[in-house]
Design an enzyme around this catalytic site. Sequence first.
Site, mmCIF file in Angstrom:
data_model
loop_
_atom_site.group_PDB
_atom_site.id
_atom_site.type_symbol
_atom_site.label_atom_id
_atom_site.label_comp_id
_atom_site.label_asym_id
_atom_site.label_seq_id
_atom_site.Cartn_x
_atom_site.Cartn_y
_atom_site.Cartn_z
ATOM 1 N N GLY A 183 17.088 38.688 71.371
ATOM 2 C CA GLY A 183 16.662 40.083 70.730
ATOM 3 C C GLY A 183 15.558 39.836 69.738
ATOM 4 N N HIS A 443 -7.665 62.515 55.636
ATOM 5 C CA HIS A 443 -6.189 63.419 55.783
ATOM 6 C C HIS A 443 -6.647 64.463 56.955
ATOM 7 C CE1 HIS A 443 -2.852 65.810 54.569
ATOM 8 N NE2 HIS A 443 -3.694 67.014 54.714
HETATM 9 P P1 NAD Z 1 11.401 35.195 69.909
HETATM 10 O O1 NAD Z 1 11.434 33.882 69.172
HETATM 11 O O2 NAD Z 1 10.603 36.254 69.116
HETATM 12 O O3 NAD Z 1 12.858 35.609 69.983
HETATM 13 C C1 NAD Z 1 13.903 34.843 70.691
HETATM 14 C C2 NAD Z 1 15.200 35.446 70.200
HETATM 15 O O4 NAD Z 1 16.076 34.817 71.092
HETATM 16 C C3 NAD Z 1 15.632 35.199 68.874
HETATM 17 O O5 NAD Z 1 16.007 36.442 68.184
HETATM 18 C C4 NAD Z 1 16.944 34.175 69.044
HETATM 19 O O6 NAD Z 1 17.588 34.062 67.746
HETATM 20 C C5 NAD Z 1 17.229 34.605 70.291
HETATM 21 N N1 NAD Z 1 17.927 33.246 70.805
HETATM 22 C C6 NAD Z 1 17.606 31.926 71.050
HETATM 23 N N2 NAD Z 1 18.556 31.418 71.937
HETATM 24 C C7 NAD Z 1 19.690 32.361 72.000
HETATM 25 C C8 NAD Z 1 20.796 32.363 73.162
HETATM 26 N N3 NAD Z 1 21.118 31.246 73.725
HETATM 27 N N4 NAD Z 1 21.492 33.408 73.237
HETATM 28 C C9 NAD Z 1 20.878 34.491 72.606
HETATM 29 N N5 NAD Z 1 19.846 34.779 71.781
HETATM 30 C C10 NAD Z 1 19.152 33.717 71.428
HETATM 31 O O7 NAD Z 1 10.763 34.642 71.288
HETATM 32 P P2 NAD Z 1 10.375 35.654 72.460
HETATM 33 O O8 NAD Z 1 10.975 36.955 72.421
HETATM 34 O O9 NAD Z 1 10.727 35.124 73.787
HETATM 35 O O10 NAD Z 1 8.886 35.574 72.364
HETATM 36 C C11 NAD Z 1 8.174 34.196 72.221
HETATM 37 C C12 NAD Z 1 6.907 34.419 71.454
HETATM 38 O O11 NAD Z 1 5.996 35.209 72.058
HETATM 39 C C13 NAD Z 1 7.084 35.240 70.148
HETATM 40 O O12 NAD Z 1 7.553 34.124 68.993
HETATM 41 C C14 NAD Z 1 5.658 35.666 69.867
HETATM 42 O O13 NAD Z 1 5.173 34.438 69.113
HETATM 43 C C15 NAD Z 1 5.193 35.824 71.012
HETATM 44 N N6 NAD Z 1 5.139 37.299 71.684
HETATM 45 C C16 NAD Z 1 4.414 37.966 70.554
HETATM 46 C C17 NAD Z 1 4.471 39.500 70.987
HETATM 47 C C18 NAD Z 1 3.576 40.389 70.085
HETATM 48 O O14 NAD Z 1 2.739 39.748 69.241
HETATM 49 N N7 NAD Z 1 3.794 41.594 70.033
HETATM 50 C C19 NAD Z 1 4.987 39.842 71.919
HETATM 51 C C20 NAD Z 1 5.700 39.174 72.765
HETATM 52 C C21 NAD Z 1 5.928 37.654 72.537
#
Ligand code: NAD
Length: 464
Positions: A183, A443
Amino acid sequence: MKDISCKLLIIGAGPGGYVCAIRAGQLGVDTVLVDIGKAGGTCLTVGCIPSKALIHAAEEFDRIRHLAAKNPFGITTAAPQIDLGKTVDWKDGIVARLNNGVIALVKKANVKMVRGQARFVDGKTVAIATDTGSQVVHAEKIVIATGSAPVELPFLPFGGNVISSTGALSLREVPERLVIVGGGYIGLELGTAFAKLGSQVTVVEATSRILPQYDAELTTPVLAQLKKLGVAVMTGTRALGMNGSGSALRVESDRGLTELPADRVLVTVGRRPVTETAGLEELVLAMDGPFIRVNERCETAMRGIYAIGDVTGEPMLAHRAMAQGEMVAELVAGHKRTWDKQAIPAICFTDPEIVSVGLLPEAAKASGQGEIKVGTFPFAANGRSMTKLAENGFVRVVARADNHVVLGIQAVGQGISELSAAFGLAVEMGARLEDIALTIHAHPTQGEGLQEAALKALGQAIHI
Ligand code: NAD
Ligand code: FAD
């Protein structure tokens, strides 16, 4: 193939690498840029741009669906249909246009682009495996910009119905039941989009909260909207793997073991640096865990070798990679540069969107800068938000209590990602609360929320 000699070789044409190449070319540095895939890298091809295209299409679909139901505008229309295959073709068209745009910009900057996989031979030599043979490049300086790839869980390997973000962005049919593991950014951005497109979405998150990098005040409106969209959020829950028939995801929590039936399982548990493609074992680099360690000039432990972007660690964001790329190009051209950024904006394109620049209140309190003032202004008190039915959310300003220097600005709200420019400018310029409060904000705009939040921190809010 005849060897090439150049001043600068950049491995990887993602946002880090291609921006570095263009800037270096502009400065007259003899530059070669190599990529095994398409110009623009992850961000342009399978990341930022395609995900925002899908999110926008989903928003349009959802908006029309709402208009087809009872709405306050007096609009009547038929319920919408979607052909996701056509949406994906449209998205691919945008990606192709931007791919060509990057190629044209690189060419205009007089940078030579080579397609193929680069591998270090030594600290000054790289061999590129191209379609027509090996191309050896000798370079005075080399930039590693090889980016990142999705983390694959050993008990949930990609393949079949288990997909990464890349697979999710190419689906030609909306899955009926979509289970998302993780998530975080990707899981919630794409989960929201698919819920709007009609999927029954379940998010499985291992920690106790979604988007654990933000505070609960910021994520509560997102959680509320997920609920409204019918998304089931299971926090404190771990994925274990698919069941025997591959029709359901097995998960475990304090409540025990359960199976979640799924047509697709999207795994978004983070991204890992790509360090295995370029023969880095030929070098002696210092590492920070799996990432390449760099100093404030993006220099690695080896003289003449730089690293930028996702391969150097968090935050893995395109605009950070671009800023690092620009800095390294100028360093190679002989300019004096160092990483002196005050803040790197972060946006989560959920519904509502979250923007964060600088320090969150807790981090500001822990930063040793003395007492902190926080001013929050809700969009429920903002006229423009009311006219857009976008009252869910707020702007929050975090500042030092003694001199009022702004340390952080956050917001959560519908369509507020564009406010990140104003937030970033304020923090980067070292604005004080008075600078924001005394600036006339047009505004009616949601941007007035920033001024009001600064006024609130000063004890002078007008509209609440
Ligand atoms: P993330 O680090 O944002 O989220 C991964 C989530 O998975 C975490 O909340 C974690 O607790 C959970 N998790 C990990 N292992 C797990 C498991 N075994 N079971 C259940 N939950 C688990 O990573 P992401 O969503 O893959 O995105 C990767 C990166 O890509 C981000 O950190 C960001 O830097 C980049 N990204 C940025 C944007 C943006 O800027 N809008 C959008 C998408 C991706
Ligand atoms: P990359 O973009 O990963 O590029 C690396 C390049 O190196 C690739 O093109 C690859 O082919 C090439 N390469 C690797 N090894 C070799 C080799 N040996 N030889 C030749 N070429 C090689 N960030 C944001 O800021 N905003 C967003 O909204 C956002 N949304 C995202 C959504 C999704 C679904 C994903 C997956 C990511 C998103 N990101 C977002 C993150 C963003 O995509 C990355 O931070 C960014 O792409 C990193 O840029 P980079 O230049 O470091 O590497």
